[in-house]
Design a protein around this motif. Structure first.
Motif, mmCIF file in Angstrom:
data_model
loop_
_atom_site.group_PDB
_atom_site.id
_atom_site.type_symbol
_atom_site.label_atom_id
_atom_site.label_comp_id
_atom_site.label_asym_id
_atom_site.label_seq_id
_atom_site.Cartn_x
_atom_site.Cartn_y
_atom_site.Cartn_z
ATOM 1 N N VAL A 88 20.064 -16.015 -1.653
ATOM 2 C CA VAL A 88 18.598 -15.944 -1.607
ATOM 3 C C VAL A 88 18.134 -15.594 -0.196
ATOM 4 O O VAL A 88 17.195 -14.819 -0.003
ATOM 5 C CB VAL A 88 17.965 -17.268 -2.065
ATOM 6 N N SER A 89 18.807 -16.134 0.802
ATOM 7 C CA SER A 89 18.461 -15.851 2.188
ATOM 8 C C SER A 89 18.618 -14.366 2.500
ATOM 9 O O SER A 89 17.794 -13.766 3.202
ATOM 10 C CB SER A 89 19.335 -16.686 3.132
ATOM 11 N N GLY A 90 19.687 -13.766 1.975
ATOM 12 C CA GLY A 90 19.883 -12.327 2.173
ATOM 13 C C GLY A 90 18.771 -11.509 1.532
ATOM 14 O O GLY A 90 18.295 -10.523 2.113
ATOM 15 N N HIS A 106 11.714 -12.402 -6.877
ATOM 16 C CA HIS A 106 12.910 -11.603 -6.603
ATOM 17 C C HIS A 106 14.207 -12.334 -6.961
ATOM 18 O O HIS A 106 15.246 -11.670 -7.131
ATOM 19 C CB HIS A 106 12.966 -11.226 -5.116
ATOM 20 N N THR A 107 14.185 -13.659 -7.051
ATOM 21 C CA THR A 107 15.450 -14.400 -7.124
ATOM 22 C C THR A 107 15.573 -15.388 -8.293
ATOM 23 O O THR A 107 16.687 -15.730 -8.679
ATOM 24 C CB THR A 107 15.654 -15.198 -5.820
ATOM 25 N N HIS A 128 14.289 -25.562 -6.032
ATOM 26 C CA HIS A 128 14.623 -26.230 -4.765
ATOM 27 C C HIS A 128 15.442 -25.318 -3.853
ATOM 28 O O HIS A 128 15.302 -25.383 -2.629
ATOM 29 C CB HIS A 128 15.387 -27.520 -5.033
ATOM 30 N N THR A 129 16.305 -24.497 -4.434
ATOM 31 C CA THR A 129 17.112 -23.573 -3.634
ATOM 32 C C THR A 129 16.218 -22.555 -2.939
ATOM 33 O O THR A 129 16.376 -22.271 -1.738
ATOM 34 C CB THR A 129 18.147 -22.865 -4.517
ATOM 35 N N ILE A 130 15.263 -22.023 -3.666
ATOM 36 C CA ILE A 130 14.330 -21.036 -3.087
ATOM 37 C C ILE A 130 13.491 -21.693 -1.992
ATOM 38 O O ILE A 130 13.304 -21.124 -0.912
ATOM 39 C CB ILE A 130 13.431 -20.451 -4.192
#
Length: 389
Positions: free
Chosen positions: A36-38, A54-55, A71-73
């Motif tokens: 997700v960071s990428g 987007h994710t 939570h990851t996003i």
């Protein structure tokens, strides 16, 4: 009622089936967070809502639950917000510096064992049984035991609110839970202040006579420095693992000492109805001039951590705490007020050139801080009182 946030850490004790599942879950969510960071980096780090577009679908397709994906996003977006704040504050150097360029030129990566947040839909607590039910990448894990002190369990039962972070350290899993505890009303009329002088030889010296001597601690730190030097000289992978382990162990030891010191000072202030006066040591590492053999001692002890422990314990107990200008506290005579560099005979001795007052230098400084604390508190109260018409 005023409330303040604290964290309570508990140790998870999963069985032979639960432990691999929890470890795999942490690795999975952090691997997905790096992905997700990428994506965020490629799109110029958009807002959370746009990043979700987007994710989110891809995260769901990879096996994450709805809440875990959210939570990851959010974790990724928060990481970039923190990075931006550090850059703006100059914590990563000036524009064009090697450290800042490195931070800005590539996406943020997440360690496999980095913390991951859980809310009440992903994690539930059973306090009587001392177990939790927690979401994992292979399904819900029930009856995962945890261990903590009786006081921590009481705090969790009464005040836990909000998210909890799952982390792994050296193969051991922990949950760090946010608790909102009541903060006592601040004593607006303290019967004086306890001046606290922070130092290297004596970690803390108070105007009430308490002294946290650093002799034993300094011996411990010297041993750790020597052990680190030997491990660094080896340079093997096992030596590097040992270095990381010893670093964390020393940090825990320092935190424990700081907790003990701060608790004693705050308890004394609460019992005697006084406030606490601390030196404002912001930027001390850049300001002071030390011999080479003293630099390691200064830089290896967390004075900021001790100050933060004092601050939150004082808030919880309703003890007023003020920061004072440290200028000349070690050169000014606490009896007659005469200020002279020559008053400080050596590290341990203060001898006033004007009145002949002879005392331990740290004791003298703590009394000067005590008086400055009273002045700061009085000035603050007067500024809050509306002018008489």
């Amino acid at each position: 009622m005023l409330r303040m946030k604290i964290v309570v850490q508990v140790k998870l004790m999963p069985d032979a089936v639960q432990a691999p599942a929890i470890g795999a879950t942490l690795r999975t969510v952090n691997d997905r967070a790096t992905w997700v960071s990428g994506v965020a980096f490629a799109h110029g780090v958009p807002r959370e809502y746009e990043l979700r577009k987007h994710t989110y679908a891809e995260l769901k397709a990879s096996g994450l639950g709805a809440q875990a994906a959210q939570h990851t996003i959010k974790k990724v977006r928060d990481a970039y917000t923190t990075l931006k704040a550090n850059i703006r504050a100059g914590n990563l150097g000036k524009p064009g510096s090697k450290r800042r360029v490195k931070a800005e030129s590539k996406p943020i990566a997440f360690r496999p064992d980095a913390a991951h947040p859980y809310d009440d839909r992903c994690l539930s607590w059973q306090y009587d049984a001392q177990t939790v039910s927690i979401w994992s990448a292979v399904g819900r894990l029930k009856d995962v035991r945890f261990a903590c002190s009786p006081d921590a369990l009481k705090t969790l039962r009464e005040y836990r609110k909000g998210e909890s972070d799952l982390i792994e350290r050296d193969g051991v899993f922990y949950l760090i839970a946010v608790c909102e505890v009541p903060a006592a009303s601040v004593n607006e009329n303290p019967a004086g202040f306890i001046g606290v002088d922070l130092g290297i030889v004596n970690i803390a010296t108070t105007s009430t006579g308490y002294r946290a001597a650093g002799r034993g601690l300094n011996r411990h730190r010297k041993r750790q420095i020597e052990l680190r030097r030997k491990l660094q000289a080896k340079g093997t992978q096992s030596a590097k693992r040992r270095l990381k382990h010893r670093s964390r162990k020393e940090a825990r030891h320092a935190a424990n000492i700081n907790h003990i010191i701060s608790k004693k000072i705050v308890t004394t202030a609460e019992r005697t109805g006084r406030g606490i006066a601390l030196e404002d040591l912001t930027g001390i590492r850049e300001r002071v001039r030390l011999r080479e053999d003293q630099r390691a001692q200064l830089h290896s002890w967390s004075f900021h951590q001790l100050g933060s422990f004092l601050e939150y314990k004082a808030r919880r107990a309703g003890v007023p705490l003020v920061y004072v200008d440290p200028a000349y506290t070690s050169q000014r005579c606490s009896q007659c007020g005469h200020t002279d560099r020559k008053n400080r005979v050596d590290q341990a001795t203060f001898a006033c050139r004007a009145c002949g007052f002879l005392v331990n230098a740290d004791d003298n400084a703590s009394h000067n801080i005590d008086r400055k604390g009273k002045a700061v508190w009085t000035a603050g109260r007067e500024s809050r009182v509306p002018a008489t018409p």
